[in-house]
Design a protein around this motif. Structure first.
Motif, short mmCIF file in Angstrom:
data_model
loop_
_atom_site.label_atom_id
_atom_site.label_comp_id
_atom_site.label_asym_id
_atom_site.label_seq_id
_atom_site.Cartn_x
_atom_site.Cartn_y
_atom_site.Cartn_z
N ARG A 48 12.81 4.30 11.94
CA ARG A 48 12.58 3.27 10.93
C ARG A 48 11.09 3.13 10.64
NH1 ARG A 48 13.23 -2.72 12.26
NH2 ARG A 48 12.03 -3.50 10.50
N GLU A 76 9.27 3.80 7.03
CA GLU A 76 8.48 2.79 6.33
C GLU A 76 7.04 3.26 6.09
OE1 GLU A 76 9.40 0.14 4.87
OE2 GLU A 76 11.48 0.15 5.51
N LEU A 104 4.23 4.98 2.12
CA LEU A 104 2.88 4.78 1.60
C LEU A 104 2.42 6.05 0.89
CD1 LEU A 104 1.31 2.98 4.69
CD2 LEU A 104 1.80 1.95 2.48
N ILE A 151 -0.79 -6.92 7.14
CA ILE A 151 -0.11 -6.35 5.98
C ILE A 151 0.78 -7.39 5.30
CG2 ILE A 151 1.73 -4.73 5.35
CD1 ILE A 151 0.48 -2.77 7.40
N VAL A 152 1.55 -8.11 6.10
CA VAL A 152 2.48 -9.10 5.53
C VAL A 152 1.70 -10.26 4.91
CG1 VAL A 152 4.34 -10.72 6.07
CG2 VAL A 152 4.32 -8.47 7.15
N LEU A 193 -1.38 -10.26 3.80
CA LEU A 193 -2.08 -9.79 2.60
C LEU A 193 -1.18 -9.95 1.38
CD1 LEU A 193 -4.31 -8.12 1.06
CD2 LEU A 193 -3.02 -6.10 1.68
N ARG A 194 0.04 -9.43 1.52
CA ARG A 194 0.95 -9.43 0.37
C ARG A 194 1.42 -10.83 0.00
NH1 ARG A 194 2.88 -9.84 -3.39
NH2 ARG A 194 4.37 -8.68 -4.63
N TYR A 244 -5.12 -14.19 -7.13
CA TYR A 244 -5.87 -13.46 -8.13
C TYR A 244 -6.74 -14.46 -8.90
CZ TYR A 244 -2.82 -9.60 -7.00
OH TYR A 244 -2.15 -8.62 -6.33
N LEU A 292 -4.30 2.09 0.24
CA LEU A 292 -2.98 1.74 0.75
C LEU A 292 -2.72 0.24 0.57
CD1 LEU A 292 -2.90 3.87 4.05
CD2 LEU A 292 -1.90 4.42 1.83
N ALA A 293 -3.74 -0.58 0.85
CA ALA A 293 -3.57 -2.04 0.73
C ALA A 293 -3.28 -2.41 -0.73
CB ALA A 293 -4.82 -2.76 1.22
N LEU A 294 -4.02 -1.80 -1.67
CA LEU A 294 -3.80 -2.10 -3.08
C LEU A 294 -2.42 -1.61 -3.54
CD1 LEU A 294 -7.30 -1.31 -4.62
CD2 LEU A 294 -6.31 -3.54 -4.13
N HIS A 295 -1.96 -0.52 -2.94
CA HIS A 295 -0.61 -0.04 -3.24
C HIS A 295 0.43 -1.07 -2.83
CE1 HIS A 295 2.97 2.56 -3.34
NE2 HIS A 295 3.23 2.08 -2.14
N LEU A 296 0.26 -1.63 -1.63
CA LEU A 296 1.22 -2.62 -1.12
C LEU A 296 1.23 -3.86 -2.02
CD1 LEU A 296 0.58 -2.35 2.72
CD2 LEU A 296 2.68 -1.75 1.50
N LEU A 297 0.08 -4.21 -2.58
CA LEU A 297 0.01 -5.40 -3.45
C LEU A 297 0.82 -5.21 -4.74
CD1 LEU A 297 -3.70 -6.54 -3.11
CD2 LEU A 297 -1.66 -7.70 -2.28
N LYS A 298 1.00 -3.94 -5.12
CA LYS A 298 1.76 -3.68 -6.34
C LYS A 298 3.28 -3.63 -6.08
CE LYS A 298 -1.67 -1.22 -9.12
NZ LYS A 298 -1.98 0.01 -9.85
N GLU A 299 3.64 -3.47 -4.80
CA GLU A 299 5.05 -3.38 -4.42
C GLU A 299 5.59 -4.79 -4.14
OE1 GLU A 299 6.88 -0.24 -3.86
OE2 GLU A 299 5.22 0.32 -5.18
N PRO A 300 6.93 -4.95 -4.09
CA PRO A 300 7.50 -6.27 -3.79
C PRO A 300 7.11 -6.74 -2.37
CG PRO A 300 9.21 -4.71 -4.46
CD PRO A 300 7.95 -3.94 -4.34
N VAL A 301 7.20 -8.06 -2.15
CA VAL A 301 6.90 -8.62 -0.83
C VAL A 301 7.77 -7.96 0.25
CG1 VAL A 301 6.92 -10.72 0.58
CG2 VAL A 301 6.17 -10.83 -1.78
N SER A 350 6.29 -4.87 2.01
CA SER A 350 5.27 -5.15 3.03
C SER A 350 5.91 -5.73 4.27
CB SER A 350 4.21 -6.11 2.48
OG SER A 350 3.47 -5.49 1.48
N GLU A 351 6.91 -6.58 4.08
CA GLU A 351 7.59 -7.17 5.23
C GLU A 351 8.29 -6.10 6.06
OE1 GLU A 351 8.59 -11.79 4.04
OE2 GLU A 351 10.00 -10.21 3.46
N ALA A 352 8.97 -5.19 5.37
CA ALA A 352 9.69 -4.13 6.08
C ALA A 352 8.72 -3.26 6.87
CB ALA A 352 10.48 -3.27 5.09
#
Lengths: 204, 204
Positions: free
Chosen positions: A10, A14, A18, A48-49, A51-52, A57, B29-38, B41-43
């Motif tokens: 898993r 995940e 990336l 990571i969590v 941050l999101r 903004y 990678l961090a900016l990529h996660l910001l564009k994806e759903p919450v 990042s949780e997963a």
């Protein structure tokens, strides 16, 4: 590949979602975390969590910020007459590092790309128009600092059309031979454009 | 670099602690996660924390496992007389992928490296000795499948000394020219060793 544990499977799954990270690299990273203390994985996972979930903004320039208005927009030392339009936060960081720009920014959050399904509505273009409207003539110049790609050019073209009714100077960052770049290795288009848009020689 | 937000600074800091990932990649990678759903990042965050907290190790071979004994050690189809000694899980996966080996494994969890401060006590060597002792003579052969580096050789040398009192055959995986490798590009040591340890030509 059959992993020895569902947990590692898993995690590899995940991590390898990336961009630029394949399954082999993901496994290497997961095994690295297993050798580190639990606190290291917790710090990484939480950062990571959070941050999101908690990211904000800037309501003016749409850049990532800790508060409603970012440090650059809140500063009194920046020239409010100039707005530099960029794709994302990394471009703001790159331009700030040059110490050559003292105006404000507007972060689009991407560029128009029909292939990737990104249209003008997905970008912070409406906010830019509103920002200029509500500035009551403070904004005198818009600088496009977009990548010299098909997508960047399309975005610049679209923005120019949207901005034509305002009495604003529109400019774009200079294209040419990079400093330290050798002339013979430059591609034809860059070299051609650098001749066409030659500048006065500075004799100082 | 001055990041526009403490959250992004912390995330970049944590991600760039991973081996082979610098600050620029971490930011990407961090900016990529910001564009994806919450949920994405949780997963990712959860899978990392749970991996580290819930991981188990097979009490026989010390490989990563979901239960007390891993699938390979629990299988009745594997030959219990042979144990292949490897550095980590990735080596088990690589050898399993060849379908050429039907014995058991023993995962050391690293190799002896004075420079990185890894001594024999940090590795699962004691467990290997105990395992052979308690097998009552079932184990007939130990195969070293360690990297051909200074550290790998040191580890093999140390293990050989520890195993000398047991009546066990000790072997190592063959070193030589890789299949598909061109002779002229092989380094001198590999080529020299491949001549010294030449094998009978199989005419089948």
């Amino acid at each position: 590949m059959e992993y020895p544990s569902k947990l590692i499977e898993r995690a590899v799954e995940e991590i390898s979602r990336l961009p630029g990270i394949g399954k082999k690299t993901a496994l290497r990273l997961a095994l690295h975390l297993l050798k580190e203390p639990v606190s290291a994985s917790e710090a990484l996972g939480q950062s990571i969590v959070e941050l999101r979930k908690q990211i904000k903004y800037c309501k003016k320039c749409m850049n990532i910020a800790d508060s409603d208005v970012c440090g650059i927009c809140a500063s009194h030392r920046r020239e409010e007459s100039t707005i530099c339009v960029v794709e994302d936060t990394r471009d703001v960081l790159a331009i700030e590092n040059t110490s050559q720009y003292n105006g404000l920014y507007h972060v689009l959050g991407g560029v128009i790309s029909p292939i990737e399904g990104v249209g003008p509505d997905e970008l912070n273009i409406e906010q830019l128009i509103e920002r200029i409207k509500s500035s009551n003539g403070t904004v005198a110049e818009i600088i496009f600092a977009l990548s010299p790609t098909m997508e960047g050019d399309t975005t610049a073209f679209y923005l120019t059309k949207q901005l034509k009714d305002f009495n604003i100077k529109i400019s774009t960052i200079a294209r040419g031979i990079p400093i330290g770049g050798e002339l013979e290795y430059a591609d034809e288009i860059t070299l051609g454009r650098s001749i066409a848009s030659r500048t006065a020689y500075n004799q100082e």
